[in-house]
Design a protein around this motif. Structure first.
Motif, PDB file in Angstrom:
ATOM      1  N   HIS A   1       0.801  -1.327   0.075  1.00  0.00           N
ATOM      2  CA  HIS A   1       0.081  -0.300   0.136  1.00  0.00           C
ATOM      3  C   HIS A   1       0.938   1.245  -0.230  1.00  0.00           C
ATOM      4  O   HIS A   1       0.678   2.109   0.840  1.00  0.00           O
ATOM      5  CB  HIS A   1      -1.033  -0.150   1.327  1.00  0.00           C
ATOM      6  N   PRO A   2       1.844   1.347  -1.007  1.00  0.00           N
ATOM      7  CA  PRO A   2       2.810   2.460  -0.740  1.00  0.00           C
ATOM      8  C   PRO A   2       1.855   3.956  -1.242  1.00  0.00           C
ATOM      9  O   PRO A   2       2.426   4.907  -0.603  1.00  0.00           O
ATOM     10  CB  PRO A   2       3.728   2.268  -1.985  1.00  0.00           C
ATOM     11  N   ASP A   3       0.861   4.101  -1.851  1.00  0.00           N
ATOM     12  CA  ASP A   3       0.192   5.112  -2.114  1.00  0.00           C
ATOM     13  C   ASP A   3      -0.619   5.694  -1.058  1.00  0.00           C
ATOM     14  O   ASP A   3      -0.357   6.877  -0.515  1.00  0.00           O
ATOM     15  CB  ASP A   3      -0.960   4.844  -3.104  1.00  0.00           C
ATOM     16  N   ARG A   4      -1.052   4.766   0.051  1.00  0.00           N
ATOM     17  CA  ARG A   4      -1.422   5.231   1.264  1.00  0.00           C
ATOM     18  C   ARG A   4      -0.510   5.789   2.225  1.00  0.00           C
ATOM     19  O   ARG A   4      -0.508   6.476   2.994  1.00  0.00           O
ATOM     20  CB  ARG A   4      -2.297   3.972   1.828  1.00  0.00           C
ATOM     21  N   ALA A   5       0.729   4.925   2.193  1.00  0.00           N
ATOM     22  CA  ALA A   5       1.946   5.382   2.796  1.00  0.00           C
ATOM     23  C   ALA A   5       2.065   6.510   2.655  1.00  0.00           C
ATOM     24  O   ALA A   5       2.725   7.715   3.549  1.00  0.00           O
ATOM     25  CB  ALA A   5       2.945   4.351   2.655  1.00  0.00           C
ATOM     26  N   LEU A   6       2.494   6.948   1.335  1.00  0.00           N
ATOM     27  CA  LEU A   6       3.004   8.191   1.179  1.00  0.00           C
ATOM     28  C   LEU A   6       1.894   9.452   1.088  1.00  0.00           C
ATOM     29  O   LEU A   6       2.338  10.446   1.988  1.00  0.00           O
ATOM     30  CB  LEU A   6       3.307   8.435  -0.399  1.00  0.00           C
ATOM     31  N   ALA A   7       0.590   9.123   1.162  1.00  0.00           N
ATOM     32  CA  ALA A   7      -0.612  10.074   1.711  1.00  0.00           C
ATOM     33  C   ALA A   7      -0.100  10.356   3.243  1.00  0.00           C
ATOM     34  O   ALA A   7      -0.245  11.553   3.718  1.00  0.00           O
ATOM     35  CB  ALA A   7      -1.648   9.672   1.479  1.00  0.00           C
ATOM     36  N   MET A   8       0.153   9.324   4.048  1.00  0.00           N
ATOM     37  CA  MET A   8       0.328   9.601   5.400  1.00  0.00           C
ATOM     38  C   MET A   8       1.595  10.355   5.759  1.00  0.00           C
ATOM     39  O   MET A   8       1.571  10.992   6.685  1.00  0.00           O
ATOM     40  CB  MET A   8       0.541   7.730   6.113  1.00  0.00           C
ATOM     41  N   ILE A   9       2.581  10.171   4.889  1.00  0.00           N
ATOM     42  CA  ILE A   9       3.902  10.950   5.311  1.00  0.00           C
ATOM     43  C   ILE A   9       3.528  12.381   4.950  1.00  0.00           C
ATOM     44  O   ILE A   9       4.017  13.101   5.620  1.00  0.00           O
ATOM     45  CB  ILE A   9       4.980  10.283   4.106  1.00  0.00           C
ATOM     46  N   GLU A  10       2.774  12.673   3.814  1.00  0.00           N
ATOM     47  CA  GLU A  10       2.821  13.912   3.516  1.00  0.00           C
ATOM     48  C   GLU A  10       1.856  14.556   4.486  1.00  0.00           C
ATOM     49  O   GLU A  10       1.957  15.769   4.779  1.00  0.00           O
ATOM     50  CB  GLU A  10       1.821  14.147   2.172  1.00  0.00           C
ATOM     51  N   GLU A  11       0.833  13.843   5.083  1.00  0.00           N
ATOM     52  CA  GLU A  11       0.125  14.611   6.025  1.00  0.00           C
ATOM     53  C   GLU A  11       0.853  14.797   7.362  1.00  0.00           C
ATOM     54  O   GLU A  11       0.967  15.893   7.957  1.00  0.00           O
ATOM     55  CB  GLU A  11      -1.109  13.549   6.539  1.00  0.00           C
ATOM     56  N   GLU A  12       1.669  13.889   7.613  1.00  0.00           N
ATOM     57  CA  GLU A  12       2.544  13.974   8.808  1.00  0.00           C
ATOM     58  C   GLU A  12       3.563  15.196   8.560  1.00  0.00           C
ATOM     59  O   GLU A  12       3.595  15.988   9.744  1.00  0.00           O
ATOM     60  CB  GLU A  12       3.346  12.564   9.276  1.00  0.00           C
TER      61      GLU A  12
END
Length: 166
Positions: free
Chosen positions: A93-104
């Motif tokens: 789920h790298p797309d979800r991971a990247l969205a989480m990183i950007e939010e953080e």
């Protein structure tokens, strides 16, 4: 038992990770977490981390999500974003991971910025965006170099088509 006592026991258990079997470590962390209750965000985070660190990555995500839902805060809130994004990246789920990183990243800056950048770089690479990942990694590395910080940042910017800093 005080919160400080519990934290010390959690830290002591983490110190024994490499000396314990995977299942024994997870069970020991679950036992410590049970002392805090099934909905305690810090306990859920630590159980998630125990699963993650012993190769039960998919199970870790569920604990991390529960910890966030239960109101995880402070430094563990920052760490859960890094750890869950890493787990999501590695479980497809790298797309979800990247969205989480950007939010953080939008939450602010602290001593975990470089760890967040490492996670972002690896996630971008997993998505086939290697040049962007390398740019993120080099930008995070630059402040730690004894010299060449400006050059390193400019090379990193060039990798993704950004103008150099003058």
């Amino acid at each position: 038992m005080t919160a400080e006592d519990w934290e010390a026991r959690v830290a002591a258990l983490w110190e024994r990770l490499d000396a314990m079997g995977r299942e024994d470590f997870v069970e020991a962390m679950k036992a410590l977490a049970a002392e805090r209750g099934e909905d305690d965000p810090d306990a859920l985070f630590e159980v998630g981390g125990a699963h993650d660190s012993t190769g039960y990555t998919e199970a870790a995500v569920g604990y991390y999500e529960r910890a966030v839902g239960a109101g995880l805060s402070g430094v563990r809130r920052r760490r859960v974003s890094i750890q869950m994004a890493s787990s999501l990246r590695e479980t497809g789920h790298p797309d979800r991971a990247l969205a989480m990183i950007e939010e953080e990243k939008s939450r602010g800056s602290d001593e975990y910025d470089d760890a967040l950048a490492m996670c972002e770089a690896l996630t971008l690479a997993k998505l086939g965006r290697d040049r962007e990942g390398l740019s993120v990694a080099l930008t995070a590395l630059a402040p730690h170099l004894p010299r060449y910080q400006r050059s390193t940042v400019n090379y990193a910017r060039g990798l993704v088509g950004k103008d150099p800093i003058r």
